[in-house]
Design an enzyme around this catalytic site. Structure first.
Site, PDB file in Angstrom:
ATOM      1  N   ARG A 247       0.856  -1.183   0.000  1.00 54.22           N
ATOM      2  CA  ARG A 247       0.000   0.000   0.000  1.00 54.22           C
ATOM      3  C   ARG A 247       0.894   1.235   0.000  1.00 54.22           C
ATOM      4  NH1 ARG A 247      -3.336  -2.782  -1.599  1.00 54.22           N
ATOM      5  NH2 ARG A 247      -5.415  -3.241  -0.794  1.00 54.22           N
ATOM      6  N   ASP A 271       4.400  -0.485  -6.980  1.00 55.35           N
ATOM      7  CA  ASP A 271       3.157  -0.824  -7.675  1.00 55.35           C
ATOM      8  C   ASP A 271       2.003  -0.035  -7.070  1.00 55.35           C
ATOM      9  OD1 ASP A 271       1.583  -2.347  -9.522  1.00 55.35           O
ATOM     10  OD2 ASP A 271       0.783  -3.440  -7.806  1.00 55.35           O
ATOM     11  N   GLU A 276      -2.316   7.495  -5.117  1.00 55.86           N
ATOM     12  CA  GLU A 276      -2.804   6.770  -6.301  1.00 55.86           C
ATOM     13  C   GLU A 276      -4.303   6.918  -6.529  1.00 55.86           C
ATOM     14  OE1 GLU A 276      -1.712   2.619  -5.080  1.00 55.86           O
ATOM     15  OE2 GLU A 276      -3.827   2.207  -5.433  1.00 55.86           O
ATOM     16  N   HIS A 308      -0.663  -0.198  -9.764  1.00 51.96           N
ATOM     17  CA  HIS A 308      -1.404  -1.140  -8.904  1.00 51.96           C
ATOM     18  C   HIS A 308      -1.955  -2.311  -9.727  1.00 51.96           C
ATOM     19  CE1 HIS A 308      -3.552  -1.238  -4.761  1.00 51.96           C
ATOM     20  NE2 HIS A 308      -3.352  -2.476  -5.214  1.00 51.96           N
TER      21      HIS A 308
END
Ligand code: NAI
Length: 358
Positions: A247, A271, A276, A308
């Protein structure tokens, strides 16, 4: 004879064509009675204070990683008649579980939809940053076959630090063991599965000090928020590589940028990213992206950022759809659900692993 299931409307937020396809396909495979009792309504926008009233008429909502279920959103959903929240993901940092508990909502997640999918992607990121395949890909497309600047390190014998040895952390460690790496980990709740791989648990500081590669696989909680900050980056070995597929909030972006500029951090693969929610899962290629920290990160040659996608395999999407509809069926039948976080006004997760305030 058992009575037929009650008609249940499920409002599904933040959907993309692939979500619709997997949920519709799985819905079509349910028993006829169950299938006819569940109506799926797809929304392509996230749930928010503005959109929550659109769930009126739905008994349950289904949401994804960047849908923020803050207290006002949950209250609004509850007022609209919603009694269940189904997460199409494992992490639950985006849901205020205490509010859900006080409203008597049912909350369930998909705890393990192919942990290997995420672990394999984390390995892909380790290798990309180490062997610079992201740069090589661009170079050869322009007819540049020079190897200057592309030298990496052999993984065998390197120390890999795993922060969080749950399902994904152990799957990641298993692959790295296959590479011949030495495994260290920090997790307040150690598991045998990691020790069986020859891994050793150490305090976080030692894991950071000794590892050539550090991969984050813990949930985002009050305790883990910004676990990677100026101080902990300073503990890392000079030149070490950091990978975050967990996260965004685990990492303090400003500190990471400073560590990359000073060359203390040797590489970074993300990622997930703190900001985000406002950016990922949309085509922004014709927009002026306003997030200066994200844009700065993407200028470093030793940084790889992905949107993600670690979970994004066909197998994982099928498991997400199947598990989500199993969770809904448990809610409809009022039977214990193995994946529930809150049921009948009771919080079923450890207080210390509660999400950060949202
Ligand atoms: P899990 O619940 O099986 O494992 C999490 C582990 O973290 C547990 O062993 C727990 O004890 C440990 N932990 C808790 N507090 C910690 C702390 N302070 N320091 C170190 N470890 C701590 O979860 P799983 O399935 O392995 O997933 C891990 C995370 O990966 C999820 O929380 C989620 O945020 C993220 N994720 C990311 C995906 C992506 O597509 N990028 C997809 C799925 C999950």
């Amino acid at each position: 004879m058992s009575s037929p299931p009650q008609p249940t409307n499920l409002a599904i937020f933040s959907t993309k064509p692939y979500d619709r396809a997997s949920l519709t396909r799985t819905h079509s495979t349910l028993s006829p009675a169950l299938r006819d009792s569940i109506t799926l309504t797809f929304h392509d926008f996230p749930v928010s204070e503005e959109t929550a009233p659109l769930a009126r008429g739905a008994h349950a909502v289904c949401v994804f990683v960047n849908d923020t279920l803050s207290p006002p959103v949950l209250q609004s959903l509850h007022s609209a008649g919603v009694r269940a929240v189904l997460l199409r993901c494992a992490g639950y940092n985006n849901v205020d579980l205490a509010t859900a508990e006080s409203l008597g909502l049912f909350v369930a997640r998909v705890p393990a939809y192919a942990p290997e999918a995420v672990a394999e992607f984390a390995v892909a990121l380790v290798l990309a940053v180490n062997r610079k395949t992201h740069r090589a890909y661009n170079r050869v497309r322009e007819g540049n076959f020079s190897l200057d600047g592309l030298m990496g390190h052999t993984m065998r014998g390197k120390t890999v630090g795993v922060v969080g040895t749950g399902k994904i952390g152990v799957a990641f460690a298993r692959i790295m063991q296959g590479f011949g790496c030495r495994l260290l980990a920090y997790d307040p709740f150690p598991v045998e599965g990691f020790r069986e791989l020859g891994g050793e648990y150490r305090p976080l500081e030692e894991v950071l000090k000794e590892s050539d590669y550090v991969s984050l696989h813990c949930p985002l909680t009050d305790e883990t928020e910004r676990v990677i900050n100026e101080q902990t980056l300073g503990m890392m070995k000079k030149g070490a590589v950091l990978v975050n597929t967990s996260r965004g909030g685990l990492v303090d972006t400003k500190s990471v940028i400073a560590a990359l500029k000073s060359k203390h951090l040797g590489g970074l693969a993300l990622d997930v990213y703190d900001g985000e929610g406002a950016i990922f899962y949309q085509d922004r290629s014709t927009e002026i992206i306003q997030d200066d920290e994200l844009m700065r990160l993407m200028t470093f040659p030793n940084v790889v950022v992905c949107g993600h996608q670690a979970f994004f395999t066909e197998e994982a999407l099928t498991e997400i759809a199947e598990c989500t509809l199993r969770n809904l069926e448990d809610f409809m039948n009022r039977v214990p659900c193995p994946n529930s976080l809150v049921r009948e006004g009771h919080l079923l997760v450890r207080r210390e692993s509660l999400p950060v305030r949202i």
